[in-house]
Design a protein around this motif. Structure first.
Motif, mmCIF file in Angstrom:
data_model
loop_
_atom_site.group_PDB
_atom_site.id
_atom_site.type_symbol
_atom_site.label_atom_id
_atom_site.label_comp_id
_atom_site.label_asym_id
_atom_site.label_seq_id
_atom_site.Cartn_x
_atom_site.Cartn_y
_atom_site.Cartn_z
ATOM 1 N N ASP A 1 -22.200 0.682 -20.471
ATOM 2 C CA ASP A 1 -20.712 0.775 -20.076
ATOM 3 C C ASP A 1 -20.915 1.394 -18.767
ATOM 4 O O ASP A 1 -22.043 1.307 -17.754
ATOM 5 C CB ASP A 1 -20.693 1.859 -21.061
ATOM 6 N N VAL A 2 -19.779 1.275 -18.041
ATOM 7 C CA VAL A 2 -19.934 0.578 -16.436
ATOM 8 C C VAL A 2 -18.628 2.091 -16.374
ATOM 9 O O VAL A 2 -17.563 1.227 -16.704
ATOM 10 C CB VAL A 2 -19.231 -0.292 -15.820
ATOM 11 N N VAL A 3 -18.520 2.527 -15.500
ATOM 12 C CA VAL A 3 -18.095 3.505 -14.873
ATOM 13 C C VAL A 3 -17.709 3.381 -13.372
ATOM 14 O O VAL A 3 -18.113 2.380 -12.831
ATOM 15 C CB VAL A 3 -18.360 4.987 -14.439
ATOM 16 N N THR A 4 -16.007 2.593 -13.016
ATOM 17 C CA THR A 4 -15.620 2.062 -11.993
ATOM 18 C C THR A 4 -13.964 2.823 -11.707
ATOM 19 O O THR A 4 -13.084 3.512 -12.781
ATOM 20 C CB THR A 4 -14.836 0.120 -12.791
ATOM 21 N N GLY A 5 -13.023 1.821 -10.753
ATOM 22 C CA GLY A 5 -12.000 2.836 -9.823
ATOM 23 C C GLY A 5 -10.205 1.568 -11.047
ATOM 24 O O GLY A 5 -11.254 0.554 -11.225
ATOM 25 N N GLY A 6 -9.843 2.006 -10.794
ATOM 26 C CA GLY A 6 -8.474 1.559 -11.669
ATOM 27 C C GLY A 6 -7.180 2.211 -10.214
ATOM 28 O O GLY A 6 -6.874 2.896 -10.281
ATOM 29 N N TYR A 7 -5.631 1.165 -11.131
ATOM 30 C CA TYR A 7 -4.870 2.115 -10.384
ATOM 31 C C TYR A 7 -3.938 1.391 -11.435
ATOM 32 O O TYR A 7 -3.819 1.217 -12.568
ATOM 33 C CB TYR A 7 -3.969 0.646 -9.556
ATOM 34 N N GLU A 8 -3.197 3.098 -11.891
ATOM 35 C CA GLU A 8 -2.216 3.471 -12.584
ATOM 36 C C GLU A 8 -1.333 3.068 -12.243
ATOM 37 O O GLU A 8 0.582 2.964 -12.499
ATOM 38 C CB GLU A 8 -2.360 5.447 -12.720
ATOM 39 N N LEU B 1 -5.200 -0.618 -14.289
ATOM 40 C CA LEU B 1 -5.540 -1.996 -13.607
ATOM 41 C C LEU B 1 -6.904 -2.084 -12.891
ATOM 42 O O LEU B 1 -7.413 -0.975 -11.782
ATOM 43 C CB LEU B 1 -5.111 -3.401 -12.822
ATOM 44 N N LEU B 2 -7.918 -2.809 -12.872
ATOM 45 C CA LEU B 2 -9.334 -2.581 -12.430
ATOM 46 C C LEU B 2 -9.795 -2.970 -11.043
ATOM 47 O O LEU B 2 -8.476 -3.947 -10.517
ATOM 48 C CB LEU B 2 -10.245 -3.562 -13.292
ATOM 49 N N LYS B 3 -9.854 -2.092 -10.034
ATOM 50 C CA LYS B 3 -9.992 -1.814 -8.590
ATOM 51 C C LYS B 3 -11.056 -3.026 -8.190
ATOM 52 O O LYS B 3 -11.031 -3.630 -7.302
ATOM 53 C CB LYS B 3 -10.214 -0.890 -8.452
ATOM 54 N N TYR C 1 0.989 -1.646 -0.647
ATOM 55 C CA TYR C 1 0.281 -0.147 0.283
ATOM 56 C C TYR C 1 0.719 1.749 -0.267
ATOM 57 O O TYR C 1 0.626 2.017 0.629
ATOM 58 C CB TYR C 1 -0.881 0.415 1.767
ATOM 59 N N GLU C 2 2.303 1.409 0.090
ATOM 60 C CA GLU C 2 3.214 1.869 0.212
ATOM 61 C C GLU C 2 3.272 3.300 -1.179
ATOM 62 O O GLU C 2 2.819 4.221 -0.633
ATOM 63 C CB GLU C 2 4.555 1.806 -0.290
ATOM 64 N N VAL C 3 3.269 2.710 -2.190
ATOM 65 C CA VAL C 3 3.086 3.886 -3.872
ATOM 66 C C VAL C 3 1.743 2.755 -4.174
ATOM 67 O O VAL C 3 1.740 2.557 -4.830
ATOM 68 C CB VAL C 3 4.231 2.950 -4.234
ATOM 69 N N VAL C 4 0.539 3.589 -4.166
ATOM 70 C CA VAL C 4 -0.700 3.160 -4.579
ATOM 71 C C VAL C 4 -1.544 4.738 -6.255
ATOM 72 O O VAL C 4 -1.322 5.223 -4.193
ATOM 73 C CB VAL C 4 -1.394 2.411 -4.234
ATOM 74 N N ARG C 5 -1.507 5.061 -6.829
ATOM 75 C CA ARG C 5 -2.063 6.075 -7.423
ATOM 76 C C ARG C 5 -3.422 4.927 -8.392
ATOM 77 O O ARG C 5 -2.840 4.691 -8.784
ATOM 78 C CB ARG C 5 -1.223 6.399 -8.386
ATOM 79 N N GLU C 6 -4.409 6.082 -7.656
ATOM 80 C CA GLU C 6 -6.097 5.481 -8.586
ATOM 81 C C GLU C 6 -5.958 6.142 -8.950
ATOM 82 O O GLU C 6 -5.652 8.050 -8.956
ATOM 83 C CB GLU C 6 -6.491 5.231 -7.237
#
Length: 123
Positions: A89-96, A78-80, A21-26
């Motif tokens: 269509d769906v709006v969702t979160g993801g990891y950059e 990557l999908l969260k 969890y140290e370096v995560v950007r959504e």
């Protein structure tokens, strides 16, 4: 009288893909998944948590396809969560940016995928 706990529901996203969890950007404000680009399996269009997705010219995201030549071969997120796009269509979160557990990614994590996603560390 029964005092033992009973499981009332099952959470499909209970597994964790993040190795740190140290370096995560959504992705800010989420991403829109193009349901037309998702193949149906048993009548459902489901994308699993951790699925790499690529941004198309339309601004929508489609599942990563290593053999593609239309932009789907260049994943950036990557999908969260696991999502169902059967109804549209769906709006969702993801990891950059993230460090993830390779074995929990729903596609083969090979040198090609690693090279195309430099901001994701596959552990």
């Amino acid at each position: 009288m029964r005092l033992q706990p009973q499981e009332k529901f099952e959470v499909q996203d209970s597994y964790e893909i993040l190795a740190s969890y140290e370096v995560v950007r959504e992705v800010v404000n989420g991403i829109t998944i193009d349901s037309a680009a998702v193949a149906a399996v048993d009548g459902k269009k489901i994308l699993k948590k951790g699925q790499p997705v690529s941004k198309m010219a339309s601004g929508k995201y489609v599942p990563y396809n290593s053999a593609g030549a239309d932009g789907s071969e260049n994943p950036s997120v990557l999908l969260k969560h696991t999502i169902d796009v059967t109804d549209g269509d769906v709006v969702t979160g993801g990891y950059e940016v993230a460090k993830v557990i390779s074995e929990r990614i729903p596609v083969a994590v090979d040198a090609t995928l690693k090279g195309k996603m430099p901001n994701i560390t596959f552990a």
